[in-house]
Design an enzyme around this catalytic site. Structure first.
Site, mmCIF file in Angstrom:
data_model
loop_
_atom_site.group_PDB
_atom_site.id
_atom_site.type_symbol
_atom_site.label_atom_id
_atom_site.label_comp_id
_atom_site.label_asym_id
_atom_site.label_seq_id
_atom_site.Cartn_x
_atom_site.Cartn_y
_atom_site.Cartn_z
ATOM 1 N N ASP A 118 34.932 39.961 86.280
ATOM 2 C CA ASP A 118 34.840 40.117 87.725
ATOM 3 C C ASP A 118 33.609 40.952 88.030
ATOM 4 O O ASP A 118 33.298 41.888 87.292
ATOM 5 C CB ASP A 118 36.095 40.795 88.305
ATOM 6 C CG ASP A 118 36.264 40.504 89.783
ATOM 7 O OD1 ASP A 118 37.188 39.747 90.149
ATOM 8 O OD2 ASP A 118 35.438 41.001 90.586
ATOM 9 N N CYS A 128 47.811 31.648 100.921
ATOM 10 C CA CYS A 128 47.714 30.250 100.466
ATOM 11 C C CYS A 128 48.139 29.222 101.506
ATOM 12 O O CYS A 128 47.321 28.443 101.989
ATOM 13 C CB CYS A 128 48.541 30.083 99.197
ATOM 14 S SG CYS A 128 48.034 31.216 97.909
HETATM 15 C C1 UGA Z 1 52.612 29.382 97.572
HETATM 16 C C2 UGA Z 1 53.272 28.220 96.806
HETATM 17 O O1 UGA Z 1 54.691 28.316 96.928
HETATM 18 C C3 UGA Z 1 52.875 28.255 95.332
HETATM 19 O O2 UGA Z 1 53.422 27.134 94.662
HETATM 20 C C4 UGA Z 1 51.351 28.225 95.232
HETATM 21 O O3 UGA Z 1 50.905 28.283 93.891
HETATM 22 C C5 UGA Z 1 50.772 29.405 96.001
HETATM 23 O O4 UGA Z 1 51.192 29.332 97.383
HETATM 24 C C6 UGA Z 1 49.274 29.321 95.925
HETATM 25 O O5 UGA Z 1 48.682 28.430 96.552
HETATM 26 O O6 UGA Z 1 48.662 30.070 95.152
HETATM 27 P P1 UGA Z 1 53.161 32.004 97.825
HETATM 28 O O7 UGA Z 1 52.068 31.993 98.847
HETATM 29 O O8 UGA Z 1 53.192 33.069 96.790
HETATM 30 O O9 UGA Z 1 53.137 30.600 97.025
HETATM 31 O O10 UGA Z 1 54.535 32.124 98.599
HETATM 32 P P2 UGA Z 1 55.776 31.169 98.931
HETATM 33 O O11 UGA Z 1 56.921 31.542 98.109
HETATM 34 O O12 UGA Z 1 55.357 29.753 98.924
HETATM 35 O O13 UGA Z 1 56.076 31.605 100.430
HETATM 36 C C7 UGA Z 1 55.123 31.353 101.463
HETATM 37 C C8 UGA Z 1 55.655 31.800 102.793
HETATM 38 O O14 UGA Z 1 56.673 30.916 103.254
HETATM 39 C C9 UGA Z 1 56.272 33.200 102.818
HETATM 40 O O15 UGA Z 1 55.770 33.900 103.953
HETATM 41 C C10 UGA Z 1 57.756 32.948 102.938
HETATM 42 O O16 UGA Z 1 58.419 33.979 103.610
HETATM 43 C C11 UGA Z 1 57.776 31.655 103.740
HETATM 44 N N1 UGA Z 1 59.001 30.866 103.553
HETATM 45 C C12 UGA Z 1 59.294 30.320 102.346
HETATM 46 C C13 UGA Z 1 59.859 30.646 104.627
HETATM 47 O O17 UGA Z 1 59.597 31.123 105.756
HETATM 48 N N2 UGA Z 1 60.987 29.884 104.440
HETATM 49 C C14 UGA Z 1 61.296 29.346 103.242
HETATM 50 O O18 UGA Z 1 62.330 28.661 103.160
HETATM 51 C C15 UGA Z 1 60.435 29.579 102.174
#
Ligand code: UGA
Length: 436
Positions: free
Chosen positions: A30, A261
């Site tokens: 980095d 993301c």
């Molecule tokens: C997301 C994807 O799930 C991963 O597979 C991907 O690798 C990652 O982006 C990336 O592109 O690097 P992440 O951003 O860590 O992962 O979080 P998530 O678990 O997907 O949650 C995203 C958002 O959706 C959170 O704010 C969560 O609170 C919200 N969410 C999730 C809801 O509001 N309802 C749900 O039922 C699920």
């Protein structure tokens, strides 16, 4: 194998340590010397369960080192590019400049047999342009492959080591074979391998994140319907989720999705589709984004309905990170709502088990409080914005004795309605008809 990883952000650090867990020797690069020094000292500069332990374990086995210079004593077999692709400008397109500058520096030090592997989330077509440019700088045809990552913050290392599938996009067999060697311990366990062309590998990642975002916005759209019709979106999700074709995951309604993301990727996808002349194909993602934004506005409206004029009202936001077990506040719904309320004149106190220190001196308009009981004192309204385990475990009776007004908005639908109501709280759960 000897592996290099460029970019020591979330993805890069996790991938470095996952590679070390698989027994590979890894050098993490980095340009930010502070990050590198931190890592060499055994510290990870963001909150992610299990990562620091994995770092110390890898260091004790002498499997990892971190440096600012791209030079390696021995040329690496594989170098992964894990730099960020942040959203630029108003059209939402992704900034790929870090990918290209990493490629330029790398092209000067690699050998013709080094396999360069993109992991960053990029607009489709980036890899072809990168291969062309790197080959020009290197003076030989650079081997480039694409291998998207699907880890979630909060369970990053676990997801990397136990993925649902491994996707490899390549132009040549040598690169694909090398990647299969890297992932051999995971593939030997029967993890599905999807070998595709490079544009498909680039698209898989944005397609997956767009689908997930769409699922969350779908249930939030149902919540909007439920709120005007006396229905209950949580029960509705349960009922449709039993259908295998729909599934019950990613169907939790609430204040919606955030993070580094999902929001960025759907906007970048819309922008890229427009550039390629098929903007209409994914224009529904603009609605997905709009539904998500409306949920945030809805909480402010509810606060106004309950409290009247918000000026000088005391409001407590429980949680600031975009999801629990993370201190990441990028596009966090909880933080956004807190700022909207502060802008409307409310005195907003924010509490979060880990994210307060990551906030630094940003957002001076928000009052920070580390202690949950002190934070609750004299509040007119409490909002649950991030479903940390600590908040789910709150004892509503004792908590009710601290606040001025026993009023709570459950933005994540995780509180036990009956016990909160029995303790005298007025509880508003998004998309539900359970209000007392
Ligand atoms: C997301 C994807 O799930 C991963 O597979 C991907 O690798 C990652 O982006 C990336 O592109 O690097 P992440 O951003 O860590 O992962 O979080 P998530 O678990 O997907 O949650 C995203 C958002 O959706 C959170 O704010 C969560 O609170 C919200 N969410 C999730 C809801 O509001 N309802 C749900 O039922 C699920």
């Amino acid at each position: 194998m000897s592996i290099g990883v460029i970019g020591m952000g979330y993805l890069g650090v996790t991938h470095t340590l996952a590679m070390a867990k698989l027994g590979h020797e890894v050098v993490g690069f980095d340009l930010d010397s502070e990050k590198v020094d931190h890592l060499n000292a055994g510290r990870v500069s963001f909150h992610e369960p299990g990562l620091e332990e994995a770092l110390r374990e890898a260091q004790s086995k002498e499997l990892v080192q971190f440096q600012t210079s791209f030079e390696m004593t021995e040329p690496a077999d594989i170098v992964f590019i894990c730099v960020g692709t942040p959203q630029t400008g108003s059209d939402g397109s992704a900034d790929t400049s870090f990918v290209f500058s990493a490629g330029d520096s790398l092209a000067r030090v690699i050998s013709p047999d080094t396999v360069v592997v993109g992991k960053s989330t990029v607009p489709v077509g980036t890899a072809a342009a990168l291969k062309h440019r790197m080959s020009e700088v290197a003076g030989f045809p650079v081997r480039l492959a694409w291998n998207p990552e699907f880890l979630r913050e909060g369970t990053a290392l676990e997801d990397s080591l136990n993925p649902d599938r491994i996707v490899i996009g390549s132009w040549d067999d040598f690169s694909a074979q090398k990647l299969k060697e890297v992932y051999k311990p995971i593939l030997d366990r029967g993890t599905p391998l999807v070998e595709v062309d490079v544009p498909t590998a680039e698209l898989v990642k944005v397609a997956a994140n767009s689908f997930l975002a769409t699922k969350v916005s779908f249930i939030n759209a149902m919540a909007e319907m439920a709120e005007v019709s006396g229905a209950d979106a949580v029960e509705l999700a349960r009922a449709i989720g039993y259908d295998d074709r729909i599934g019950n995951k990613f169907l939790r309604n609430g204040i919606g999705f955030g993070g580094g993301c999902l929001p960025k990727d759907i906007r970048g996808f819309v922008a890229r589709a427009g550039e390629l002349g098929v903007g209409e194909a994914v224009s529904f993602l603009k609605d997905v984004d709009a539904i998500n934004q409306r949920r945030r506005a809805r909480v402010v409206t509810l606060a106004e309905q309950e409290l009247g004029e918000l000026k000088n009202k005391e409001i407590l936001m429980l949680g600031l990170s975009f999801k629990p077990d993370s201190d990441d506040m990028r596009d966090s719904p909880a933080l956004d709502i807190a700022m909207r309320l502060a802008q409307a004149g409310a005195k907003v106190t924010v509490h979060d088990p880990v994210a307060l220190s990551a906030m630094g001196d940003k957002h001076p308009e928000l009052i920070r409080e580390q202690d949950l009981s002190a934070a609750a004192k004299d509040q007119d309204l409490v909002i649950l914005g991030t479903e940390w385990a600590e908040y789910k475990a709150i004892e509503p009776k004792a908590f009710g004795e601290l606040v001025a007004n026993k009023l709570i908005i459950d933005g994540r639908n995780v509180l036990d309605v009956t016990s909160w109501q029995a303790a005298g709280w007025r509880l508003i759960a998004l998309g539900r008809n359970v209000h007392n």
